[in-house]
Design a protein around this motif. Structure first.
Motif, mmCIF file in Angstrom:
data_model
loop_
_atom_site.group_PDB
_atom_site.id
_atom_site.type_symbol
_atom_site.label_atom_id
_atom_site.label_comp_id
_atom_site.label_asym_id
_atom_site.label_seq_id
_atom_site.Cartn_x
_atom_site.Cartn_y
_atom_site.Cartn_z
ATOM 1 N N ARG A 83 24.939 16.581 -38.910
ATOM 2 C CA ARG A 83 25.753 16.042 -37.817
ATOM 3 C C ARG A 83 25.135 16.401 -36.485
ATOM 4 O O ARG A 83 24.324 17.326 -36.369
ATOM 5 C CB ARG A 83 27.187 16.577 -37.881
ATOM 6 C CG ARG A 83 27.334 18.065 -37.547
ATOM 7 C CD ARG A 83 28.799 18.434 -37.368
ATOM 8 N NE ARG A 83 29.019 19.843 -37.071
ATOM 9 C CZ ARG A 83 28.950 20.380 -35.859
ATOM 10 N NH1 ARG A 83 28.617 19.630 -34.815
ATOM 11 N NH2 ARG A 83 29.184 21.672 -35.674
ATOM 12 N N ALA A 84 25.495 15.665 -35.462
ATOM 13 C CA ALA A 84 24.980 15.908 -34.115
ATOM 14 C C ALA A 84 25.713 17.075 -33.460
ATOM 15 O O ALA A 84 26.835 17.436 -33.859
ATOM 16 C CB ALA A 84 25.131 14.646 -33.263
ATOM 17 N N TYR A 85 25.082 17.666 -32.458
ATOM 18 C CA TYR A 85 25.753 18.684 -31.656
ATOM 19 C C TYR A 85 26.846 18.012 -30.829
ATOM 20 O O TYR A 85 26.640 16.945 -30.252
ATOM 21 C CB TYR A 85 24.766 19.394 -30.740
ATOM 22 C CG TYR A 85 23.834 20.325 -31.475
ATOM 23 C CD1 TYR A 85 24.224 21.622 -31.799
ATOM 24 C CD2 TYR A 85 22.553 19.915 -31.846
ATOM 25 C CE1 TYR A 85 23.375 22.487 -32.482
ATOM 26 C CE2 TYR A 85 21.688 20.773 -32.527
ATOM 27 C CZ TYR A 85 22.105 22.052 -32.846
ATOM 28 O OH TYR A 85 21.263 22.902 -33.518
ATOM 29 N N GLU A 86 28.002 18.633 -30.774
ATOM 30 C CA GLU A 86 29.134 18.055 -30.048
ATOM 31 C C GLU A 86 29.091 18.347 -28.558
ATOM 32 O O GLU A 86 29.723 17.650 -27.769
ATOM 33 C CB GLU A 86 30.449 18.573 -30.638
ATOM 34 C CG GLU A 86 30.672 18.139 -32.089
ATOM 35 C CD GLU A 86 31.962 18.693 -32.662
ATOM 36 O OE1 GLU A 86 32.598 19.514 -31.971
ATOM 37 O OE2 GLU A 86 32.313 18.311 -33.786
ATOM 38 N N SER A 87 28.367 19.384 -28.167
ATOM 39 C CA SER A 87 28.301 19.765 -26.751
ATOM 40 C C SER A 87 27.034 20.564 -26.522
ATOM 41 O O SER A 87 26.392 21.061 -27.460
ATOM 42 C CB SER A 87 29.515 20.615 -26.369
ATOM 43 O OG SER A 87 29.461 21.879 -27.035
ATOM 44 N N PHE A 88 26.676 20.702 -25.257
ATOM 45 C CA PHE A 88 25.520 21.533 -24.920
ATOM 46 C C PHE A 88 25.849 23.006 -25.123
ATOM 47 O O PHE A 88 24.956 23.807 -25.415
ATOM 48 C CB PHE A 88 25.055 21.246 -23.492
ATOM 49 C CG PHE A 88 24.302 19.946 -23.385
ATOM 50 C CD1 PHE A 88 22.956 19.885 -23.704
ATOM 51 C CD2 PHE A 88 24.950 18.784 -23.013
ATOM 52 C CE1 PHE A 88 22.262 18.684 -23.636
ATOM 53 C CE2 PHE A 88 24.266 17.576 -22.940
ATOM 54 C CZ PHE A 88 22.926 17.522 -23.262
ATOM 55 N N TYR A 89 27.107 23.350 -24.985
ATOM 56 C CA TYR A 89 27.501 24.725 -25.288
ATOM 57 C C TYR A 89 27.190 25.041 -26.748
ATOM 58 O O TYR A 89 26.574 26.078 -27.051
ATOM 59 C CB TYR A 89 28.993 24.917 -25.011
ATOM 60 C CG TYR A 89 29.483 26.321 -25.309
ATOM 61 C CD1 TYR A 89 29.391 27.327 -24.355
ATOM 62 C CD2 TYR A 89 30.018 26.640 -26.558
ATOM 63 C CE1 TYR A 89 29.819 28.624 -24.629
ATOM 64 C CE2 TYR A 89 30.453 27.924 -26.842
ATOM 65 C CZ TYR A 89 30.356 28.916 -25.879
ATOM 66 O OH TYR A 89 30.766 30.194 -26.160
ATOM 67 N N GLU A 90 27.588 24.159 -27.641
ATOM 68 C CA GLU A 90 27.325 24.388 -29.064
ATOM 69 C C GLU A 90 25.830 24.444 -29.341
ATOM 70 O O GLU A 90 25.357 25.270 -30.133
ATOM 71 C CB GLU A 90 27.968 23.286 -29.905
ATOM 72 C CG GLU A 90 27.770 23.485 -31.406
ATOM 73 C CD GLU A 90 28.409 22.386 -32.236
ATOM 74 O OE1 GLU A 90 29.130 22.723 -33.207
ATOM 75 O OE2 GLU A 90 28.172 21.200 -31.921
ATOM 76 N N LYS A 91 25.059 23.600 -28.685
ATOM 77 C CA LYS A 91 23.611 23.559 -28.928
ATOM 78 C C LYS A 91 22.945 24.856 -28.477
ATOM 79 O O LYS A 91 22.149 25.456 -29.211
ATOM 80 C CB LYS A 91 23.004 22.358 -28.199
ATOM 81 C CG LYS A 91 21.521 22.160 -28.466
ATOM 82 C CD LYS A 91 21.026 20.864 -27.836
ATOM 83 C CE LYS A 91 19.552 20.638 -28.130
ATOM 84 N NZ LYS A 91 19.039 19.365 -27.574
#
Length: 394
Positions: A115-123
């Motif tokens: 799945r893709a990262y949901e936010s830059f915070y998560e990344k």
């Protein structure tokens, strides 16, 4: 792209409040002070960077899972390269004095697969945790959350929202060539408006629009974009219309709704390049002479089209004039509306040919500045009937 975007974005605010040393530069989200282990178990500091997908007031979910890294290769506590990061090519190679040697490719997994990262915070947190787990085996107190928020770019940034296209393509170091450029657009007709369309996607410091014509409905059929009816009632000045249209993306587009005559040559003060997109006329001769006197490099464009029994034919022309080649190219720049240059007075203009003529002009400019590898000459012709580009000797 600025402190204002950080303030407006919940995602970036979350990173800042958590103590990450974030900044935004050249369309990239940059995170400084990332601790990692070298092969000898020493704790060093590196820098994360990834293209920042954003509007002018908020971030979007990351469209790319790769994280670029400036520093040595992170290792585990046993001195092995950290395999969990997933090595790949960095999306960004250079940013100012920073060199990004590594690219990390870690894809998250959901119940149905990657799945893709949901936010830059998560990344950011995901990649930090992959590295920090090994660092903590050596020093539990090491952290990337140093509480610093470096001074970022200001509202003087060239774009309203980040240039994530250059960041994703890895051309940030090349687009930086244009940051100090002050460009004059002399004429905003069909070709001139397409030139602006392309230049507005570069980080030039200022785009100075000079044209005294108004935008009528017939003009819009040979220009980029599509206005709504109310924008043409009453017909606006071309420079005002385009300054507003491109101002939603690009800062420092300055309109001057006048014709460039000798008493207005002060409008050329401080320019570093010019695009001349006007028909041959006595005023053009004075403009060319003034640009030469000021030692300003420029590109002159023109279309000579005619309607014949087989359809429309003719020639497109783009000429790069610099301090080094003035004498050689001057004969290729029509300035007299009479004689052999009468072909350039024809009023046949077709949007795709206007766009092509603009592409020629912009490529000459970018090649001259070093964005493109450039081994061609300064005079470039296109023959409509044969669909052939011709590099003519200067």
């Amino acid at each position: 792209m600025s402190q204002q975007l950080i303030n407006r974005s919940e995602d970036l605010q979350r990173l800042a409040k958590a103590g990450y040393a974030i900044r935004i530069e050249s369309g990239l989200l940059v995170v400084d002070e990332i601790p990692y282990l070298d092969k000898d178990g020493r704790i060093l500091r590196g820098v994360f960077a990834c293209p920042l997908d954003a509007t002018d007031d908020s971030t979007l979910p990351p469209s790319d899972h790769v994280m670029s890294f400036s520093g040595g290769m992170p290792h585990d506590r046993y001195g092995n390269p950290l395999a969990s990061l997933g090595l790949t090519s960095p999306r960004c190679r250079m940013l100012g004095s920073l060199t990004f040697q590594h690219g990390f490719s870690n894809k998250l997994r959901g119940p149905n697969g990657p799945r893709a990262y949901e936010s830059f915070y998560e990344k950011v947190v995901t990649y930090e945790n992959l590295i920090l787990g090994e660092v903590h085996a050596v020093d539990q107190s090491a952290t990337a959350r140093v509480g610093a928020l470096p001074v970022s770019e200001s509202e003087d940034d060239p774009f309203v929202f980040p240039d994530s296209a250059s960041a994703r393509a890895g051309t940030v170091d090349l687009t930086a060539i244009f940051k100090d450029e002050v460009v004059a657009f002399i004429g905003l007709g069909g070709t001139g408006s397409y030139i602006l369309d392309h230049v507005a996607k570069t980080p030039v410091r200022e785009a100075r629009l000079i044209d005294g014509d108004r935008l009528y409905p017939f003009n819009t059929f040979r220009a980029p974009g599509a206005p709504i009816r109310s924008e043409l009632q009453p017909p606006p000045y071309k420079v005002d219309y385009y300054a507003t249209r491109y101002g939603s993306m690009k800062r420092n587009i300055i309109p001057h709704a006048v014709y460039l005559t000798p008493d207005r040559f002060h409008l050329l003060d401080g320019i570093s390049f010019a695009f001349v997109s006007i028909d041959p006329c006595p005023e053009k001769a004075l403009i060319i002479a003034e640009l030469e006197r000021r030692r300003v490099p420029f590109v002159d464009v023109g279309m000579g089209l005619h309607k014949g029994s087989n359809g429309i034919g003719g020639t497109l022309r783009a000429v790069l004039s610099t301090n080094e080649n003035r004498d050689q190219v001057r004969a290729h720049i029509p300035i007299d509306p009479g004689g052999n240059d009468l072909i350039y007075q024809n009023n046949i203009q077709i949007s795709d040919l206007n766009s092509l003529n603009a592409n020629m002009a912009v490529q000459l400019w970018k090649g001259f500045r070093g964005f493109y590898a450039d081994f061609g000459g300064p005079v470039w012709l296109y023959q409509v009937e044969t669909r052939q580009f011709i590099r003519e000797a200067a």
